[in-house]
Design an enzyme around this catalytic site. Structure first.
Site, PDB file in Angstrom:
ATOM      1  N   TYR A 223      42.509  31.031  37.873  1.00 17.04           N
ATOM      2  CA  TYR A 223      41.737  29.934  38.382  1.00 17.04           C
ATOM      3  C   TYR A 223      41.978  28.674  37.767  1.00 17.04           C
ATOM      4  O   TYR A 223      43.182  28.681  37.345  1.00 17.04           O
ATOM      5  CB  TYR A 223      40.208  30.506  37.933  1.00 17.04           C
ATOM      6  CG  TYR A 223      39.057  29.965  38.566  1.00 17.04           C
ATOM      7  CD1 TYR A 223      38.968  29.682  39.998  1.00 17.04           C
ATOM      8  CD2 TYR A 223      38.098  29.446  37.672  1.00 17.04           C
ATOM      9  CE1 TYR A 223      38.007  29.458  40.627  1.00 17.04           C
ATOM     10  CE2 TYR A 223      36.831  28.790  38.391  1.00 17.04           C
ATOM     11  CZ  TYR A 223      36.791  28.841  39.915  1.00 17.04           C
ATOM     12  OH  TYR A 223      35.913  28.034  40.421  1.00 17.04           O
TER      13      TYR A 223
ATOM     14  N   LYS B 284      38.251  51.457  60.186  1.00 16.02           N
ATOM     15  CA  LYS B 284      39.712  50.954  60.443  1.00 16.02           C
ATOM     16  C   LYS B 284      40.326  50.477  58.990  1.00 16.02           C
ATOM     17  O   LYS B 284      41.379  50.779  58.913  1.00 16.02           O
ATOM     18  CB  LYS B 284      39.614  50.138  61.412  1.00 16.02           C
ATOM     19  CG  LYS B 284      38.826  50.611  62.757  1.00 16.02           C
ATOM     20  CD  LYS B 284      39.973  51.002  64.041  1.00 16.02           C
ATOM     21  CE  LYS B 284      39.194  51.457  65.047  1.00 16.02           C
ATOM     22  NZ  LYS B 284      40.365  52.245  65.703  1.00 16.02           N
TER      23      LYS B 284
END
Ligand SMILES: NC(=O)c1ccc[n+]([C@@H]2O[C@H](COP(=O)([O-])OP(=O)(O)OC[C@H]3O[C@@H](n4cnc5c(N)ncnc54)[C@H](O)[C@@H]3O)[C@@H](O)[C@H]2O)c1
Ligand SMILES: O=C(O)C[C@H](O)C(=O)O
Ligand SMILES: [Mg+2]
Length: 477
Positions: free
Chosen positions: A114, A169
């Site tokens: 970060y 999916k």
């Protein structure tokens, strides 16, 4: 021969029994008379008067579940605390999550993943945008995008209701091919807005898998996105289905000793999947192919509001057959259903040519159930996982995107689709092929590897690959 998988219809009944009023044998026989099988019993708590148990009960049909619960509820001395359905339990809180690849344990880790250090990585990508592939999730991530307008065969049930399919999916992408996929269901069914939105989110993704978007909008959406984006855009219901259907047909035709050029093929449901499946069969040499939709056979002498049908009619039905599905199916060698459930009966299949091939692929209920015709067809396939010969696009999309991501293809072209179909078909050897085994299982680990290898080859040969990937053994997340 065909065995139903009862697991899909099992429920768990938590009940409290007054032991002085009723014994377990009476509960068991009430369940059995209502059509259920007790497959597991868990005692939750018990004392001298009361016992609480979880009964896992399987029924041949989901419709029987209500009858079973009613039968138990009507027993004296029993009260039902809760009924849960194993499928719903599996969906609680959704089916996927995002997990970091490395832990953030201290301030140093934090400043690397970060701020402030991440800024150096951002600047590197800003200077050289292609670095997004090496320094972000783009390299291995696909968006599974739907607007909820044609979900399975359930129709226009909207984006929220489409999510469980898209999550499913995404699970399959990851488990079968190591591809990270994220479900995105859009609160719009406007073609232009869908195109704009997908383009706007595309920087994070290495490919776009369009799913369950109804026709004819799906054709325009896919075409435009393919033109305007430099990552592959693949409408799974069209091309994934077409690839797997063609793979199954290659093997089915070998079994009956017929060639595609000399067969009469009836395709029912000229929507997204029906058009794409017809196209792949025409390019494989089919000549006598007839499309049928709600109003009957599509024929070039008619005028249709839907331009896709007009174009389709102009390229098919050479003998200008007219009439309903029940009329045109007569003498057909092959039936391909991509419409909706329960449109055919045993009598209709009996009018087909000798050794009929029936691919009834509407989900979740096929145009005709295998159990009705198993003894009179040469080969039967459906889209379901609880019967042999599952023709489902899940056999294609994981391997297809694995290949496209690995070679950084700019698109998924016809050569890549044909390569995938051949790879799927040839994963069953001559010795293995039977009427119950024309298509490999989704769990056959040769399939993704073989599609990946053949599709990468095709992409390199046709000039759409931007990179030569490492060996197939590198397949990973
Ligand atoms: N097995 C698989 O892998 C697979 C893949 C894709 C789609 N499907 C199934 O195929 C079906 C169609 O999917 P799609 O994405 O092409 O949807 P779609 O909405 O684009 O097309 C469906 C077509 O079927 C037609 N239709 C509906 N009722 C009909 C009837 N009574 N007679 C003839 N035609 C009729 C519609 O008019 C439409 O043209 C769905 O059931 C879907 O679940 C299966
Ligand atoms: O989702 C499936 O099982 C297959 C296909 O994509 C469908 O829409 O039916
Ligand atoms: Mg679909």
């Amino acid at each position: 021969m065909i065995q139903r998988n009862l697991d899909g219809n099992s429920i768990i009944i938590r009940l409290e029994m007054k032991t002085k009023t009723i014994n377990f044998g009476e509960v068991a026989s009430a369940i059995s008379q209502a059509g259920g099988d007790i497959v597991a019993i868990d005692v939750i708590s018990t004392n001298q008067d009361i016992t609480v148990r979880d009964l896992t009960v399987a029924a041949a049909h989901a419709d029987d579940n209500k009858k079973i619960v009613e039968a138990v509820r009507n027993l004296n001395g029993v009260s039902i605390i809760n009924v849960s359905d194993r499928t719903f339990l599996l969906h609680l809180g959704g089916k996927i999550e995002i997990a970091p690849k490395t832990p953030i344990n201290n301030r140093e880790d934090l400043s690397r993943v970060y701020t402030p250090d991440v800024a150096r990585v951002c600047n590197a990508i800003a200077e050289e945008p292609q670095k997004a592939y090496s320094l972000t999730i783009k390299r291995n991530t696909v968006a599974v995008v739907s607007d909820g307008s044609a979900v399975l065969g359930l129709g226009n049930i909207g984006p929220r209701a489409a999510m469980p399919v898209m999550e499913g999916k995404a699970m399959l992408f990851k488990q079968l091919a190591g591809v990270d996929a994220f479900p995105i269901c859009l609160e719009t069914q406007d073609t232009e807005e869908i195109i704009r939105t997908i383009k706007a989110i595309s920087p994070a993704f290495g490919g776009i898998n369009l799913e369950d978007i109804s026709s004819p909008r799906c054709f325009e959406i896919e075409r435009r996105l393919n033109e305007e984006l430099d990552i592959p855009v693949f409408h799974d219901d069209q091309h994934g289905t077409a690839v797997v259907l063609y793979a199954g047909l290659i093997n089915a035709l070998k079994l009956v000793g017929k060639s595609i050029e000399n067969t009469k093929i009836v395709v029912c449901g000229i929507g997204a999947a029906g058009v794409a499946c017809s196209n792949i069969l025409l390019s494989a040499g089919a000549r006598n192919l007839i499309g049928v939709d709600r109003e009957g056979a599509l024929v070039k002498t008619e005028t249709y509001d839907n331009p896709i049908w007009q174009d389709y009619a102009g390229r098919t039905n050479p003998h200008l057959q007219t009439g309903s599905l029940h009329e045109v199916i007569k003498d057909a060698d092959i039936f391909i259903g991509l419409s909706r459930g329960n449109l055919l009966t045993r009598e209709h299949i009996k009018t087909m040519a000798k050794d009929p091939i029936v691919f009834a692929m509407a989900n979740p209920v096929p145009e005709i159930m295998p159990s009705e015709v198993e003894d009179i067809v040469a080969v039967m396939a459906t889209g379901r996982s609880d019967y042999p010969n599952q023709i489902n696009n899940v056999l294609c999309f994981p391997g297809m995107f694995r290949a496209a991501l690995d070679c950084r293809a700019i698109e998924i072209n016809e050569a890549m689709k044909l390569a995938a179909a051949t790879a799927i078909a040839s994963s069953i050897s001559d010795e293995e092929r039977t009427k119950y085994y024309i298509i490999p299982s989704v769990f056959n680990d040769r399939v993704v590897k073989s599609i990946r290898e053949k599709v990468v080859e095709a992409a390199l040969q046709t000039g759409v690959a931007r990179r030569v990937p490492r060996k197939s053994s590198d397949i990973s997340g």
